[in-house]
Design a protein around this motif. Sequence first.
Motif, PDB file in Angstrom:
ATOM      1  N   SER A 134     -37.525 -19.582 -94.475  1.00 16.33           N
ATOM      2  CA  SER A 134     -37.184 -20.466 -95.594  1.00 16.33           C
ATOM      3  C   SER A 134     -36.498 -21.723 -95.099  1.00 16.33           C
ATOM      4  O   SER A 134     -35.292 -21.860 -95.248  1.00 16.33           O
ATOM      5  CB  SER A 134     -36.258 -19.787 -96.587  1.00 16.33           C
ATOM      6  OG  SER A 134     -36.391 -18.406 -96.519  1.00 16.33           O
ATOM      7  N   PRO A 135     -37.243 -22.631 -94.483  1.00 16.12           N
ATOM      8  CA  PRO A 135     -36.597 -23.854 -94.012  1.00 16.12           C
ATOM      9  C   PRO A 135     -36.079 -24.670 -95.199  1.00 16.12           C
ATOM     10  O   PRO A 135     -36.612 -24.557 -96.294  1.00 16.12           O
ATOM     11  CB  PRO A 135     -37.734 -24.578 -93.285  1.00 16.12           C
ATOM     12  CG  PRO A 135     -38.986 -24.029 -93.872  1.00 16.12           C
ATOM     13  CD  PRO A 135     -38.686 -22.612 -94.246  1.00 16.12           C
ATOM     14  N   ALA A 155     -40.784 -33.884 -90.450  1.00 16.88           N
ATOM     15  CA  ALA A 155     -41.066 -32.960 -91.541  1.00 16.88           C
ATOM     16  C   ALA A 155     -40.606 -31.567 -91.157  1.00 16.88           C
ATOM     17  O   ALA A 155     -40.164 -31.323 -90.022  1.00 16.88           O
ATOM     18  CB  ALA A 155     -42.554 -32.943 -91.843  1.00 16.88           C
ATOM     19  N   SER A 156     -40.709 -30.653 -92.112  1.00 22.11           N
ATOM     20  CA  SER A 156     -40.349 -29.271 -91.854  1.00 22.11           C
ATOM     21  C   SER A 156     -41.623 -28.480 -91.577  1.00 22.11           C
ATOM     22  O   SER A 156     -42.726 -29.036 -91.552  1.00 22.11           O
ATOM     23  CB  SER A 156     -39.605 -28.705 -93.057  1.00 22.11           C
ATOM     24  OG  SER A 156     -39.082 -27.446 -92.724  1.00 22.11           O
ATOM     25  N   VAL A 193     -40.967 -31.042 -81.195  1.00 24.71           N
ATOM     26  CA  VAL A 193     -39.997 -31.419 -82.232  1.00 24.71           C
ATOM     27  C   VAL A 193     -40.770 -32.066 -83.379  1.00 24.71           C
ATOM     28  O   VAL A 193     -41.426 -33.089 -83.183  1.00 24.71           O
ATOM     29  CB  VAL A 193     -38.943 -32.399 -81.671  1.00 24.71           C
ATOM     30  CG1 VAL A 193     -37.987 -32.842 -82.789  1.00 24.71           C
ATOM     31  CG2 VAL A 193     -38.172 -31.760 -80.525  1.00 24.71           C
ATOM     32  N   ILE A 194     -40.721 -31.460 -84.569  1.00 26.51           N
ATOM     33  CA  ILE A 194     -41.447 -32.061 -85.705  1.00 26.51           C
ATOM     34  C   ILE A 194     -40.493 -32.678 -86.729  1.00 26.51           C
ATOM     35  O   ILE A 194     -40.900 -33.395 -87.626  1.00 26.51           O
ATOM     36  CB  ILE A 194     -42.377 -31.035 -86.417  1.00 26.51           C
ATOM     37  CG1 ILE A 194     -41.553 -29.836 -86.933  1.00 26.51           C
ATOM     38  CG2 ILE A 194     -43.500 -30.580 -85.495  1.00 26.51           C
ATOM     39  CD1 ILE A 194     -42.287 -29.012 -87.975  1.00 26.51           C
ATOM     40  N   GLY A 195     -39.211 -32.408 -86.582  1.00 27.29           N
ATOM     41  CA  GLY A 195     -38.282 -33.004 -87.547  1.00 27.29           C
ATOM     42  C   GLY A 195     -36.855 -32.989 -87.024  1.00 27.29           C
ATOM     43  O   GLY A 195     -36.523 -32.280 -86.068  1.00 27.29           O
ATOM     44  N   ILE A 196     -36.030 -33.834 -87.584  1.00 26.93           N
ATOM     45  CA  ILE A 196     -34.605 -33.878 -87.258  1.00 26.93           C
ATOM     46  C   ILE A 196     -33.858 -33.626 -88.564  1.00 26.93           C
ATOM     47  O   ILE A 196     -34.184 -34.218 -89.597  1.00 26.93           O
ATOM     48  CB  ILE A 196     -34.189 -35.267 -86.713  1.00 26.93           C
ATOM     49  CG1 ILE A 196     -35.085 -35.716 -85.533  1.00 26.93           C
ATOM     50  CG2 ILE A 196     -32.707 -35.284 -86.331  1.00 26.93           C
ATOM     51  CD1 ILE A 196     -34.861 -34.963 -84.243  1.00 26.93           C
TER      52      ILE A 196
END
Lengths: 450, 224
Positions: A134-135, A155-156, A193-196
């Motif tokens: 559950s991001p 993005a998540s 890495v797809i999101g910060i």
Amino acid sequence: MGSLQRGVRNTFRNTIRAVAVVVILAVAIAVSISMLIARDAVSAKIASVRATTGTTITVSPKGFFGFQGSGTPLTASEVTPLLSLPHVTALQETLSQRLSSTDTSLNASTPSGDLGQQFGGGFTPPVRVVGTNSPGTALVGGAFGGSTEKIVKGASFASTSDADVAILGTDLARANNLVVGSTFTAWATHVTVIGIYSAGSSFANNNVIMPLSTVQRLAHQAGQLTGATLTVDTLSHVAATTTLVSHKLGSTADVTSTVQTTQTALAPLDSVQTISTYTLFGAVAGAGIILLLSMLMIVRERRREIGVLKAIGAPTGSIIRQFIAESTTFTVLGSVVGAGVGIVMSSPIASALVSATGDTSPAGGFIRPPGGSPGGFTGGGNGFTPPSGMPTGSFRFGGFGRTLTQLHTSVGWGTLSAAFAIAILVAVIGASVAVASVVRVRPAEVLRSE
Amino acid sequence: MLIITSLNKTFKTPAGDVTAVRDVSFSTKPGEMVAIVGASGSGKSTLLSLLGLLESPDNGSIKVDDVELAGLDAKGRTAYRARKVGFVFQQFNLIPNLSALENVMLPLEFAGWSVSERKTRAREVLSTVGLGDDKVLRRPAKLSGGEQQRVAIARALVTNPGLILADEPTGNLDRKTGERIIALLRDAAEQEKRTVVVVTHDEKIATAADRRLEIEDGVLREIA
Ligand SMILES: Nc1ncnc2c1ncn2[C@@H]1O[C@H](COP(=O)(O)OP(=O)(O)OP(=O)(O)O)[C@@H](O)[C@H]1O
Ligand SMILES: [Mg+2]
């Protein structure tokens, strides 16, 4: 001059007694008002805490505490069926892992301040990886005073994702010069890495969030979990569902809900409410009795005078009005003085009550910052400024303690009308005895010499 | 015109019944001053309280100007006391925290006089009993006994009642002051054609009255 004016004037016939009665009434009324205000403040606090209490149940392996856990992990096969329990609307599963420098290319950024000092001296803190289905929920923030993760770049991932992807906390990303699209290694695998994200505290921003399946696969912990959070449909079902979950999981897991935590934290506030209620009744009864006895004494003293008034044609009603005016004057004077003192006293009294009971509570006491604002009361002419709304809850439940930051007192219309009703009650009690005695005086007594 | 017929009053006490007034009958004419004498405990005050409707008789009749008063209810008795009777007491019985003027204004309030008329009327009556403007604003404690009794007489006269009842009005005064008070009561009877009933131990005052009645064990008889 009518009977009412005579009554008001009679109040001051015996100055010392008048002052004594007014002072005693003022003290009793001040205590009553303080108690009303304390009760209001505490009620508002309790209500706001209850309102912000979540409907979640936390499941963790027995003995597991934060990321220093040492318990046996839970298994998804135990936890996942919980979603089908009645009233459970969501299930968030996590697997937290610590990666040492041999497992990953990432370096944890050293937090500044006290925590940094603790980790100083050449020790490299491990990097925490949270695998989740559950991001976008509070995964890393909650325990460290932060908040729900917010994606600030990129993005998540999807909840069922099994890709080698990650979202990095801002601090961790900065420390490792990583941006969206960069890669790092973990468990000897290239992770993209797809999101910060940002979660509001530097400690919380020093973590890696990855899909649950990915972490389970890479860490060779298929089907294992270090924690789960169940969401229940309504607050009223939390307690029963907690018991049910606890029963299902048996001794392998600790099952807690914020409702229980809230209950423990609120226990001392509940006792403050009880104390203030009893004190309120005591003070009102005390004021009533004092006035009643004083009026009784006054009527006895003026028995002959009452007889004279009757003999020269005063209707009994007129004499009764005179004594009611006298009793009311005492009450009004006592109330005015008492209200002033009570409003000033209410804030320290409420605080004293809370800290006194808090010290003995198992919740471990409250921390109140010094210099709490005095009540939200502003007087001007004969108008009271209406309450500007009760304070918002300043209870915070963190992973490692509870803090009642401040109890805010304010004078509301409800309090004022209650206090007014109390004063009227006191006056009526006081006058009733006078009335009963006045009626009984026979005018013929006047002709008897003493 | 006051006509009393067969008046009786018995008090029930733990020690037994005490008949204070026994089959009393008498009548008075307007403008007449009547003295009632008798030993202590003979029933003088009880008779006065019956005449002033402070107490209800067990039986018998009290008629004032052909109106029967013995059967009046509490409200009727209060109205009668406010308008038709004036009381003068041995202990003056003024209200201590009211001025002489305010004391005299009181019965006017109970008799329903308008606020504006009360002060004028009270000052007028105070001056007829000899209390000047310099004293009317004083409280009773700042007046001599004689002056206090004058204020009390003014209070009794202020509603212009047809009947004045005085119980030992000179009992707390020296002889000379007492004589002046009796003279005031005489004037009150003669000038406005009132009936004045004075209870007294004082033989000299009794002789100043038009008629003398003696009461003994509640039984009243005329002394020639
Ligand atoms: N309220 C009462 N209850 C019982 N007994 C009473 C009451 N009032 C008067 N008596 C009795 O009635 C009798 C007459 O009393 P009253 O006061 O009329 O006497 P009095 O002639 O006025 O006496 P004094 O000269 O002492 O004033 C007395 O025996 C008295 O004790
Ligand atoms: Mg007597």
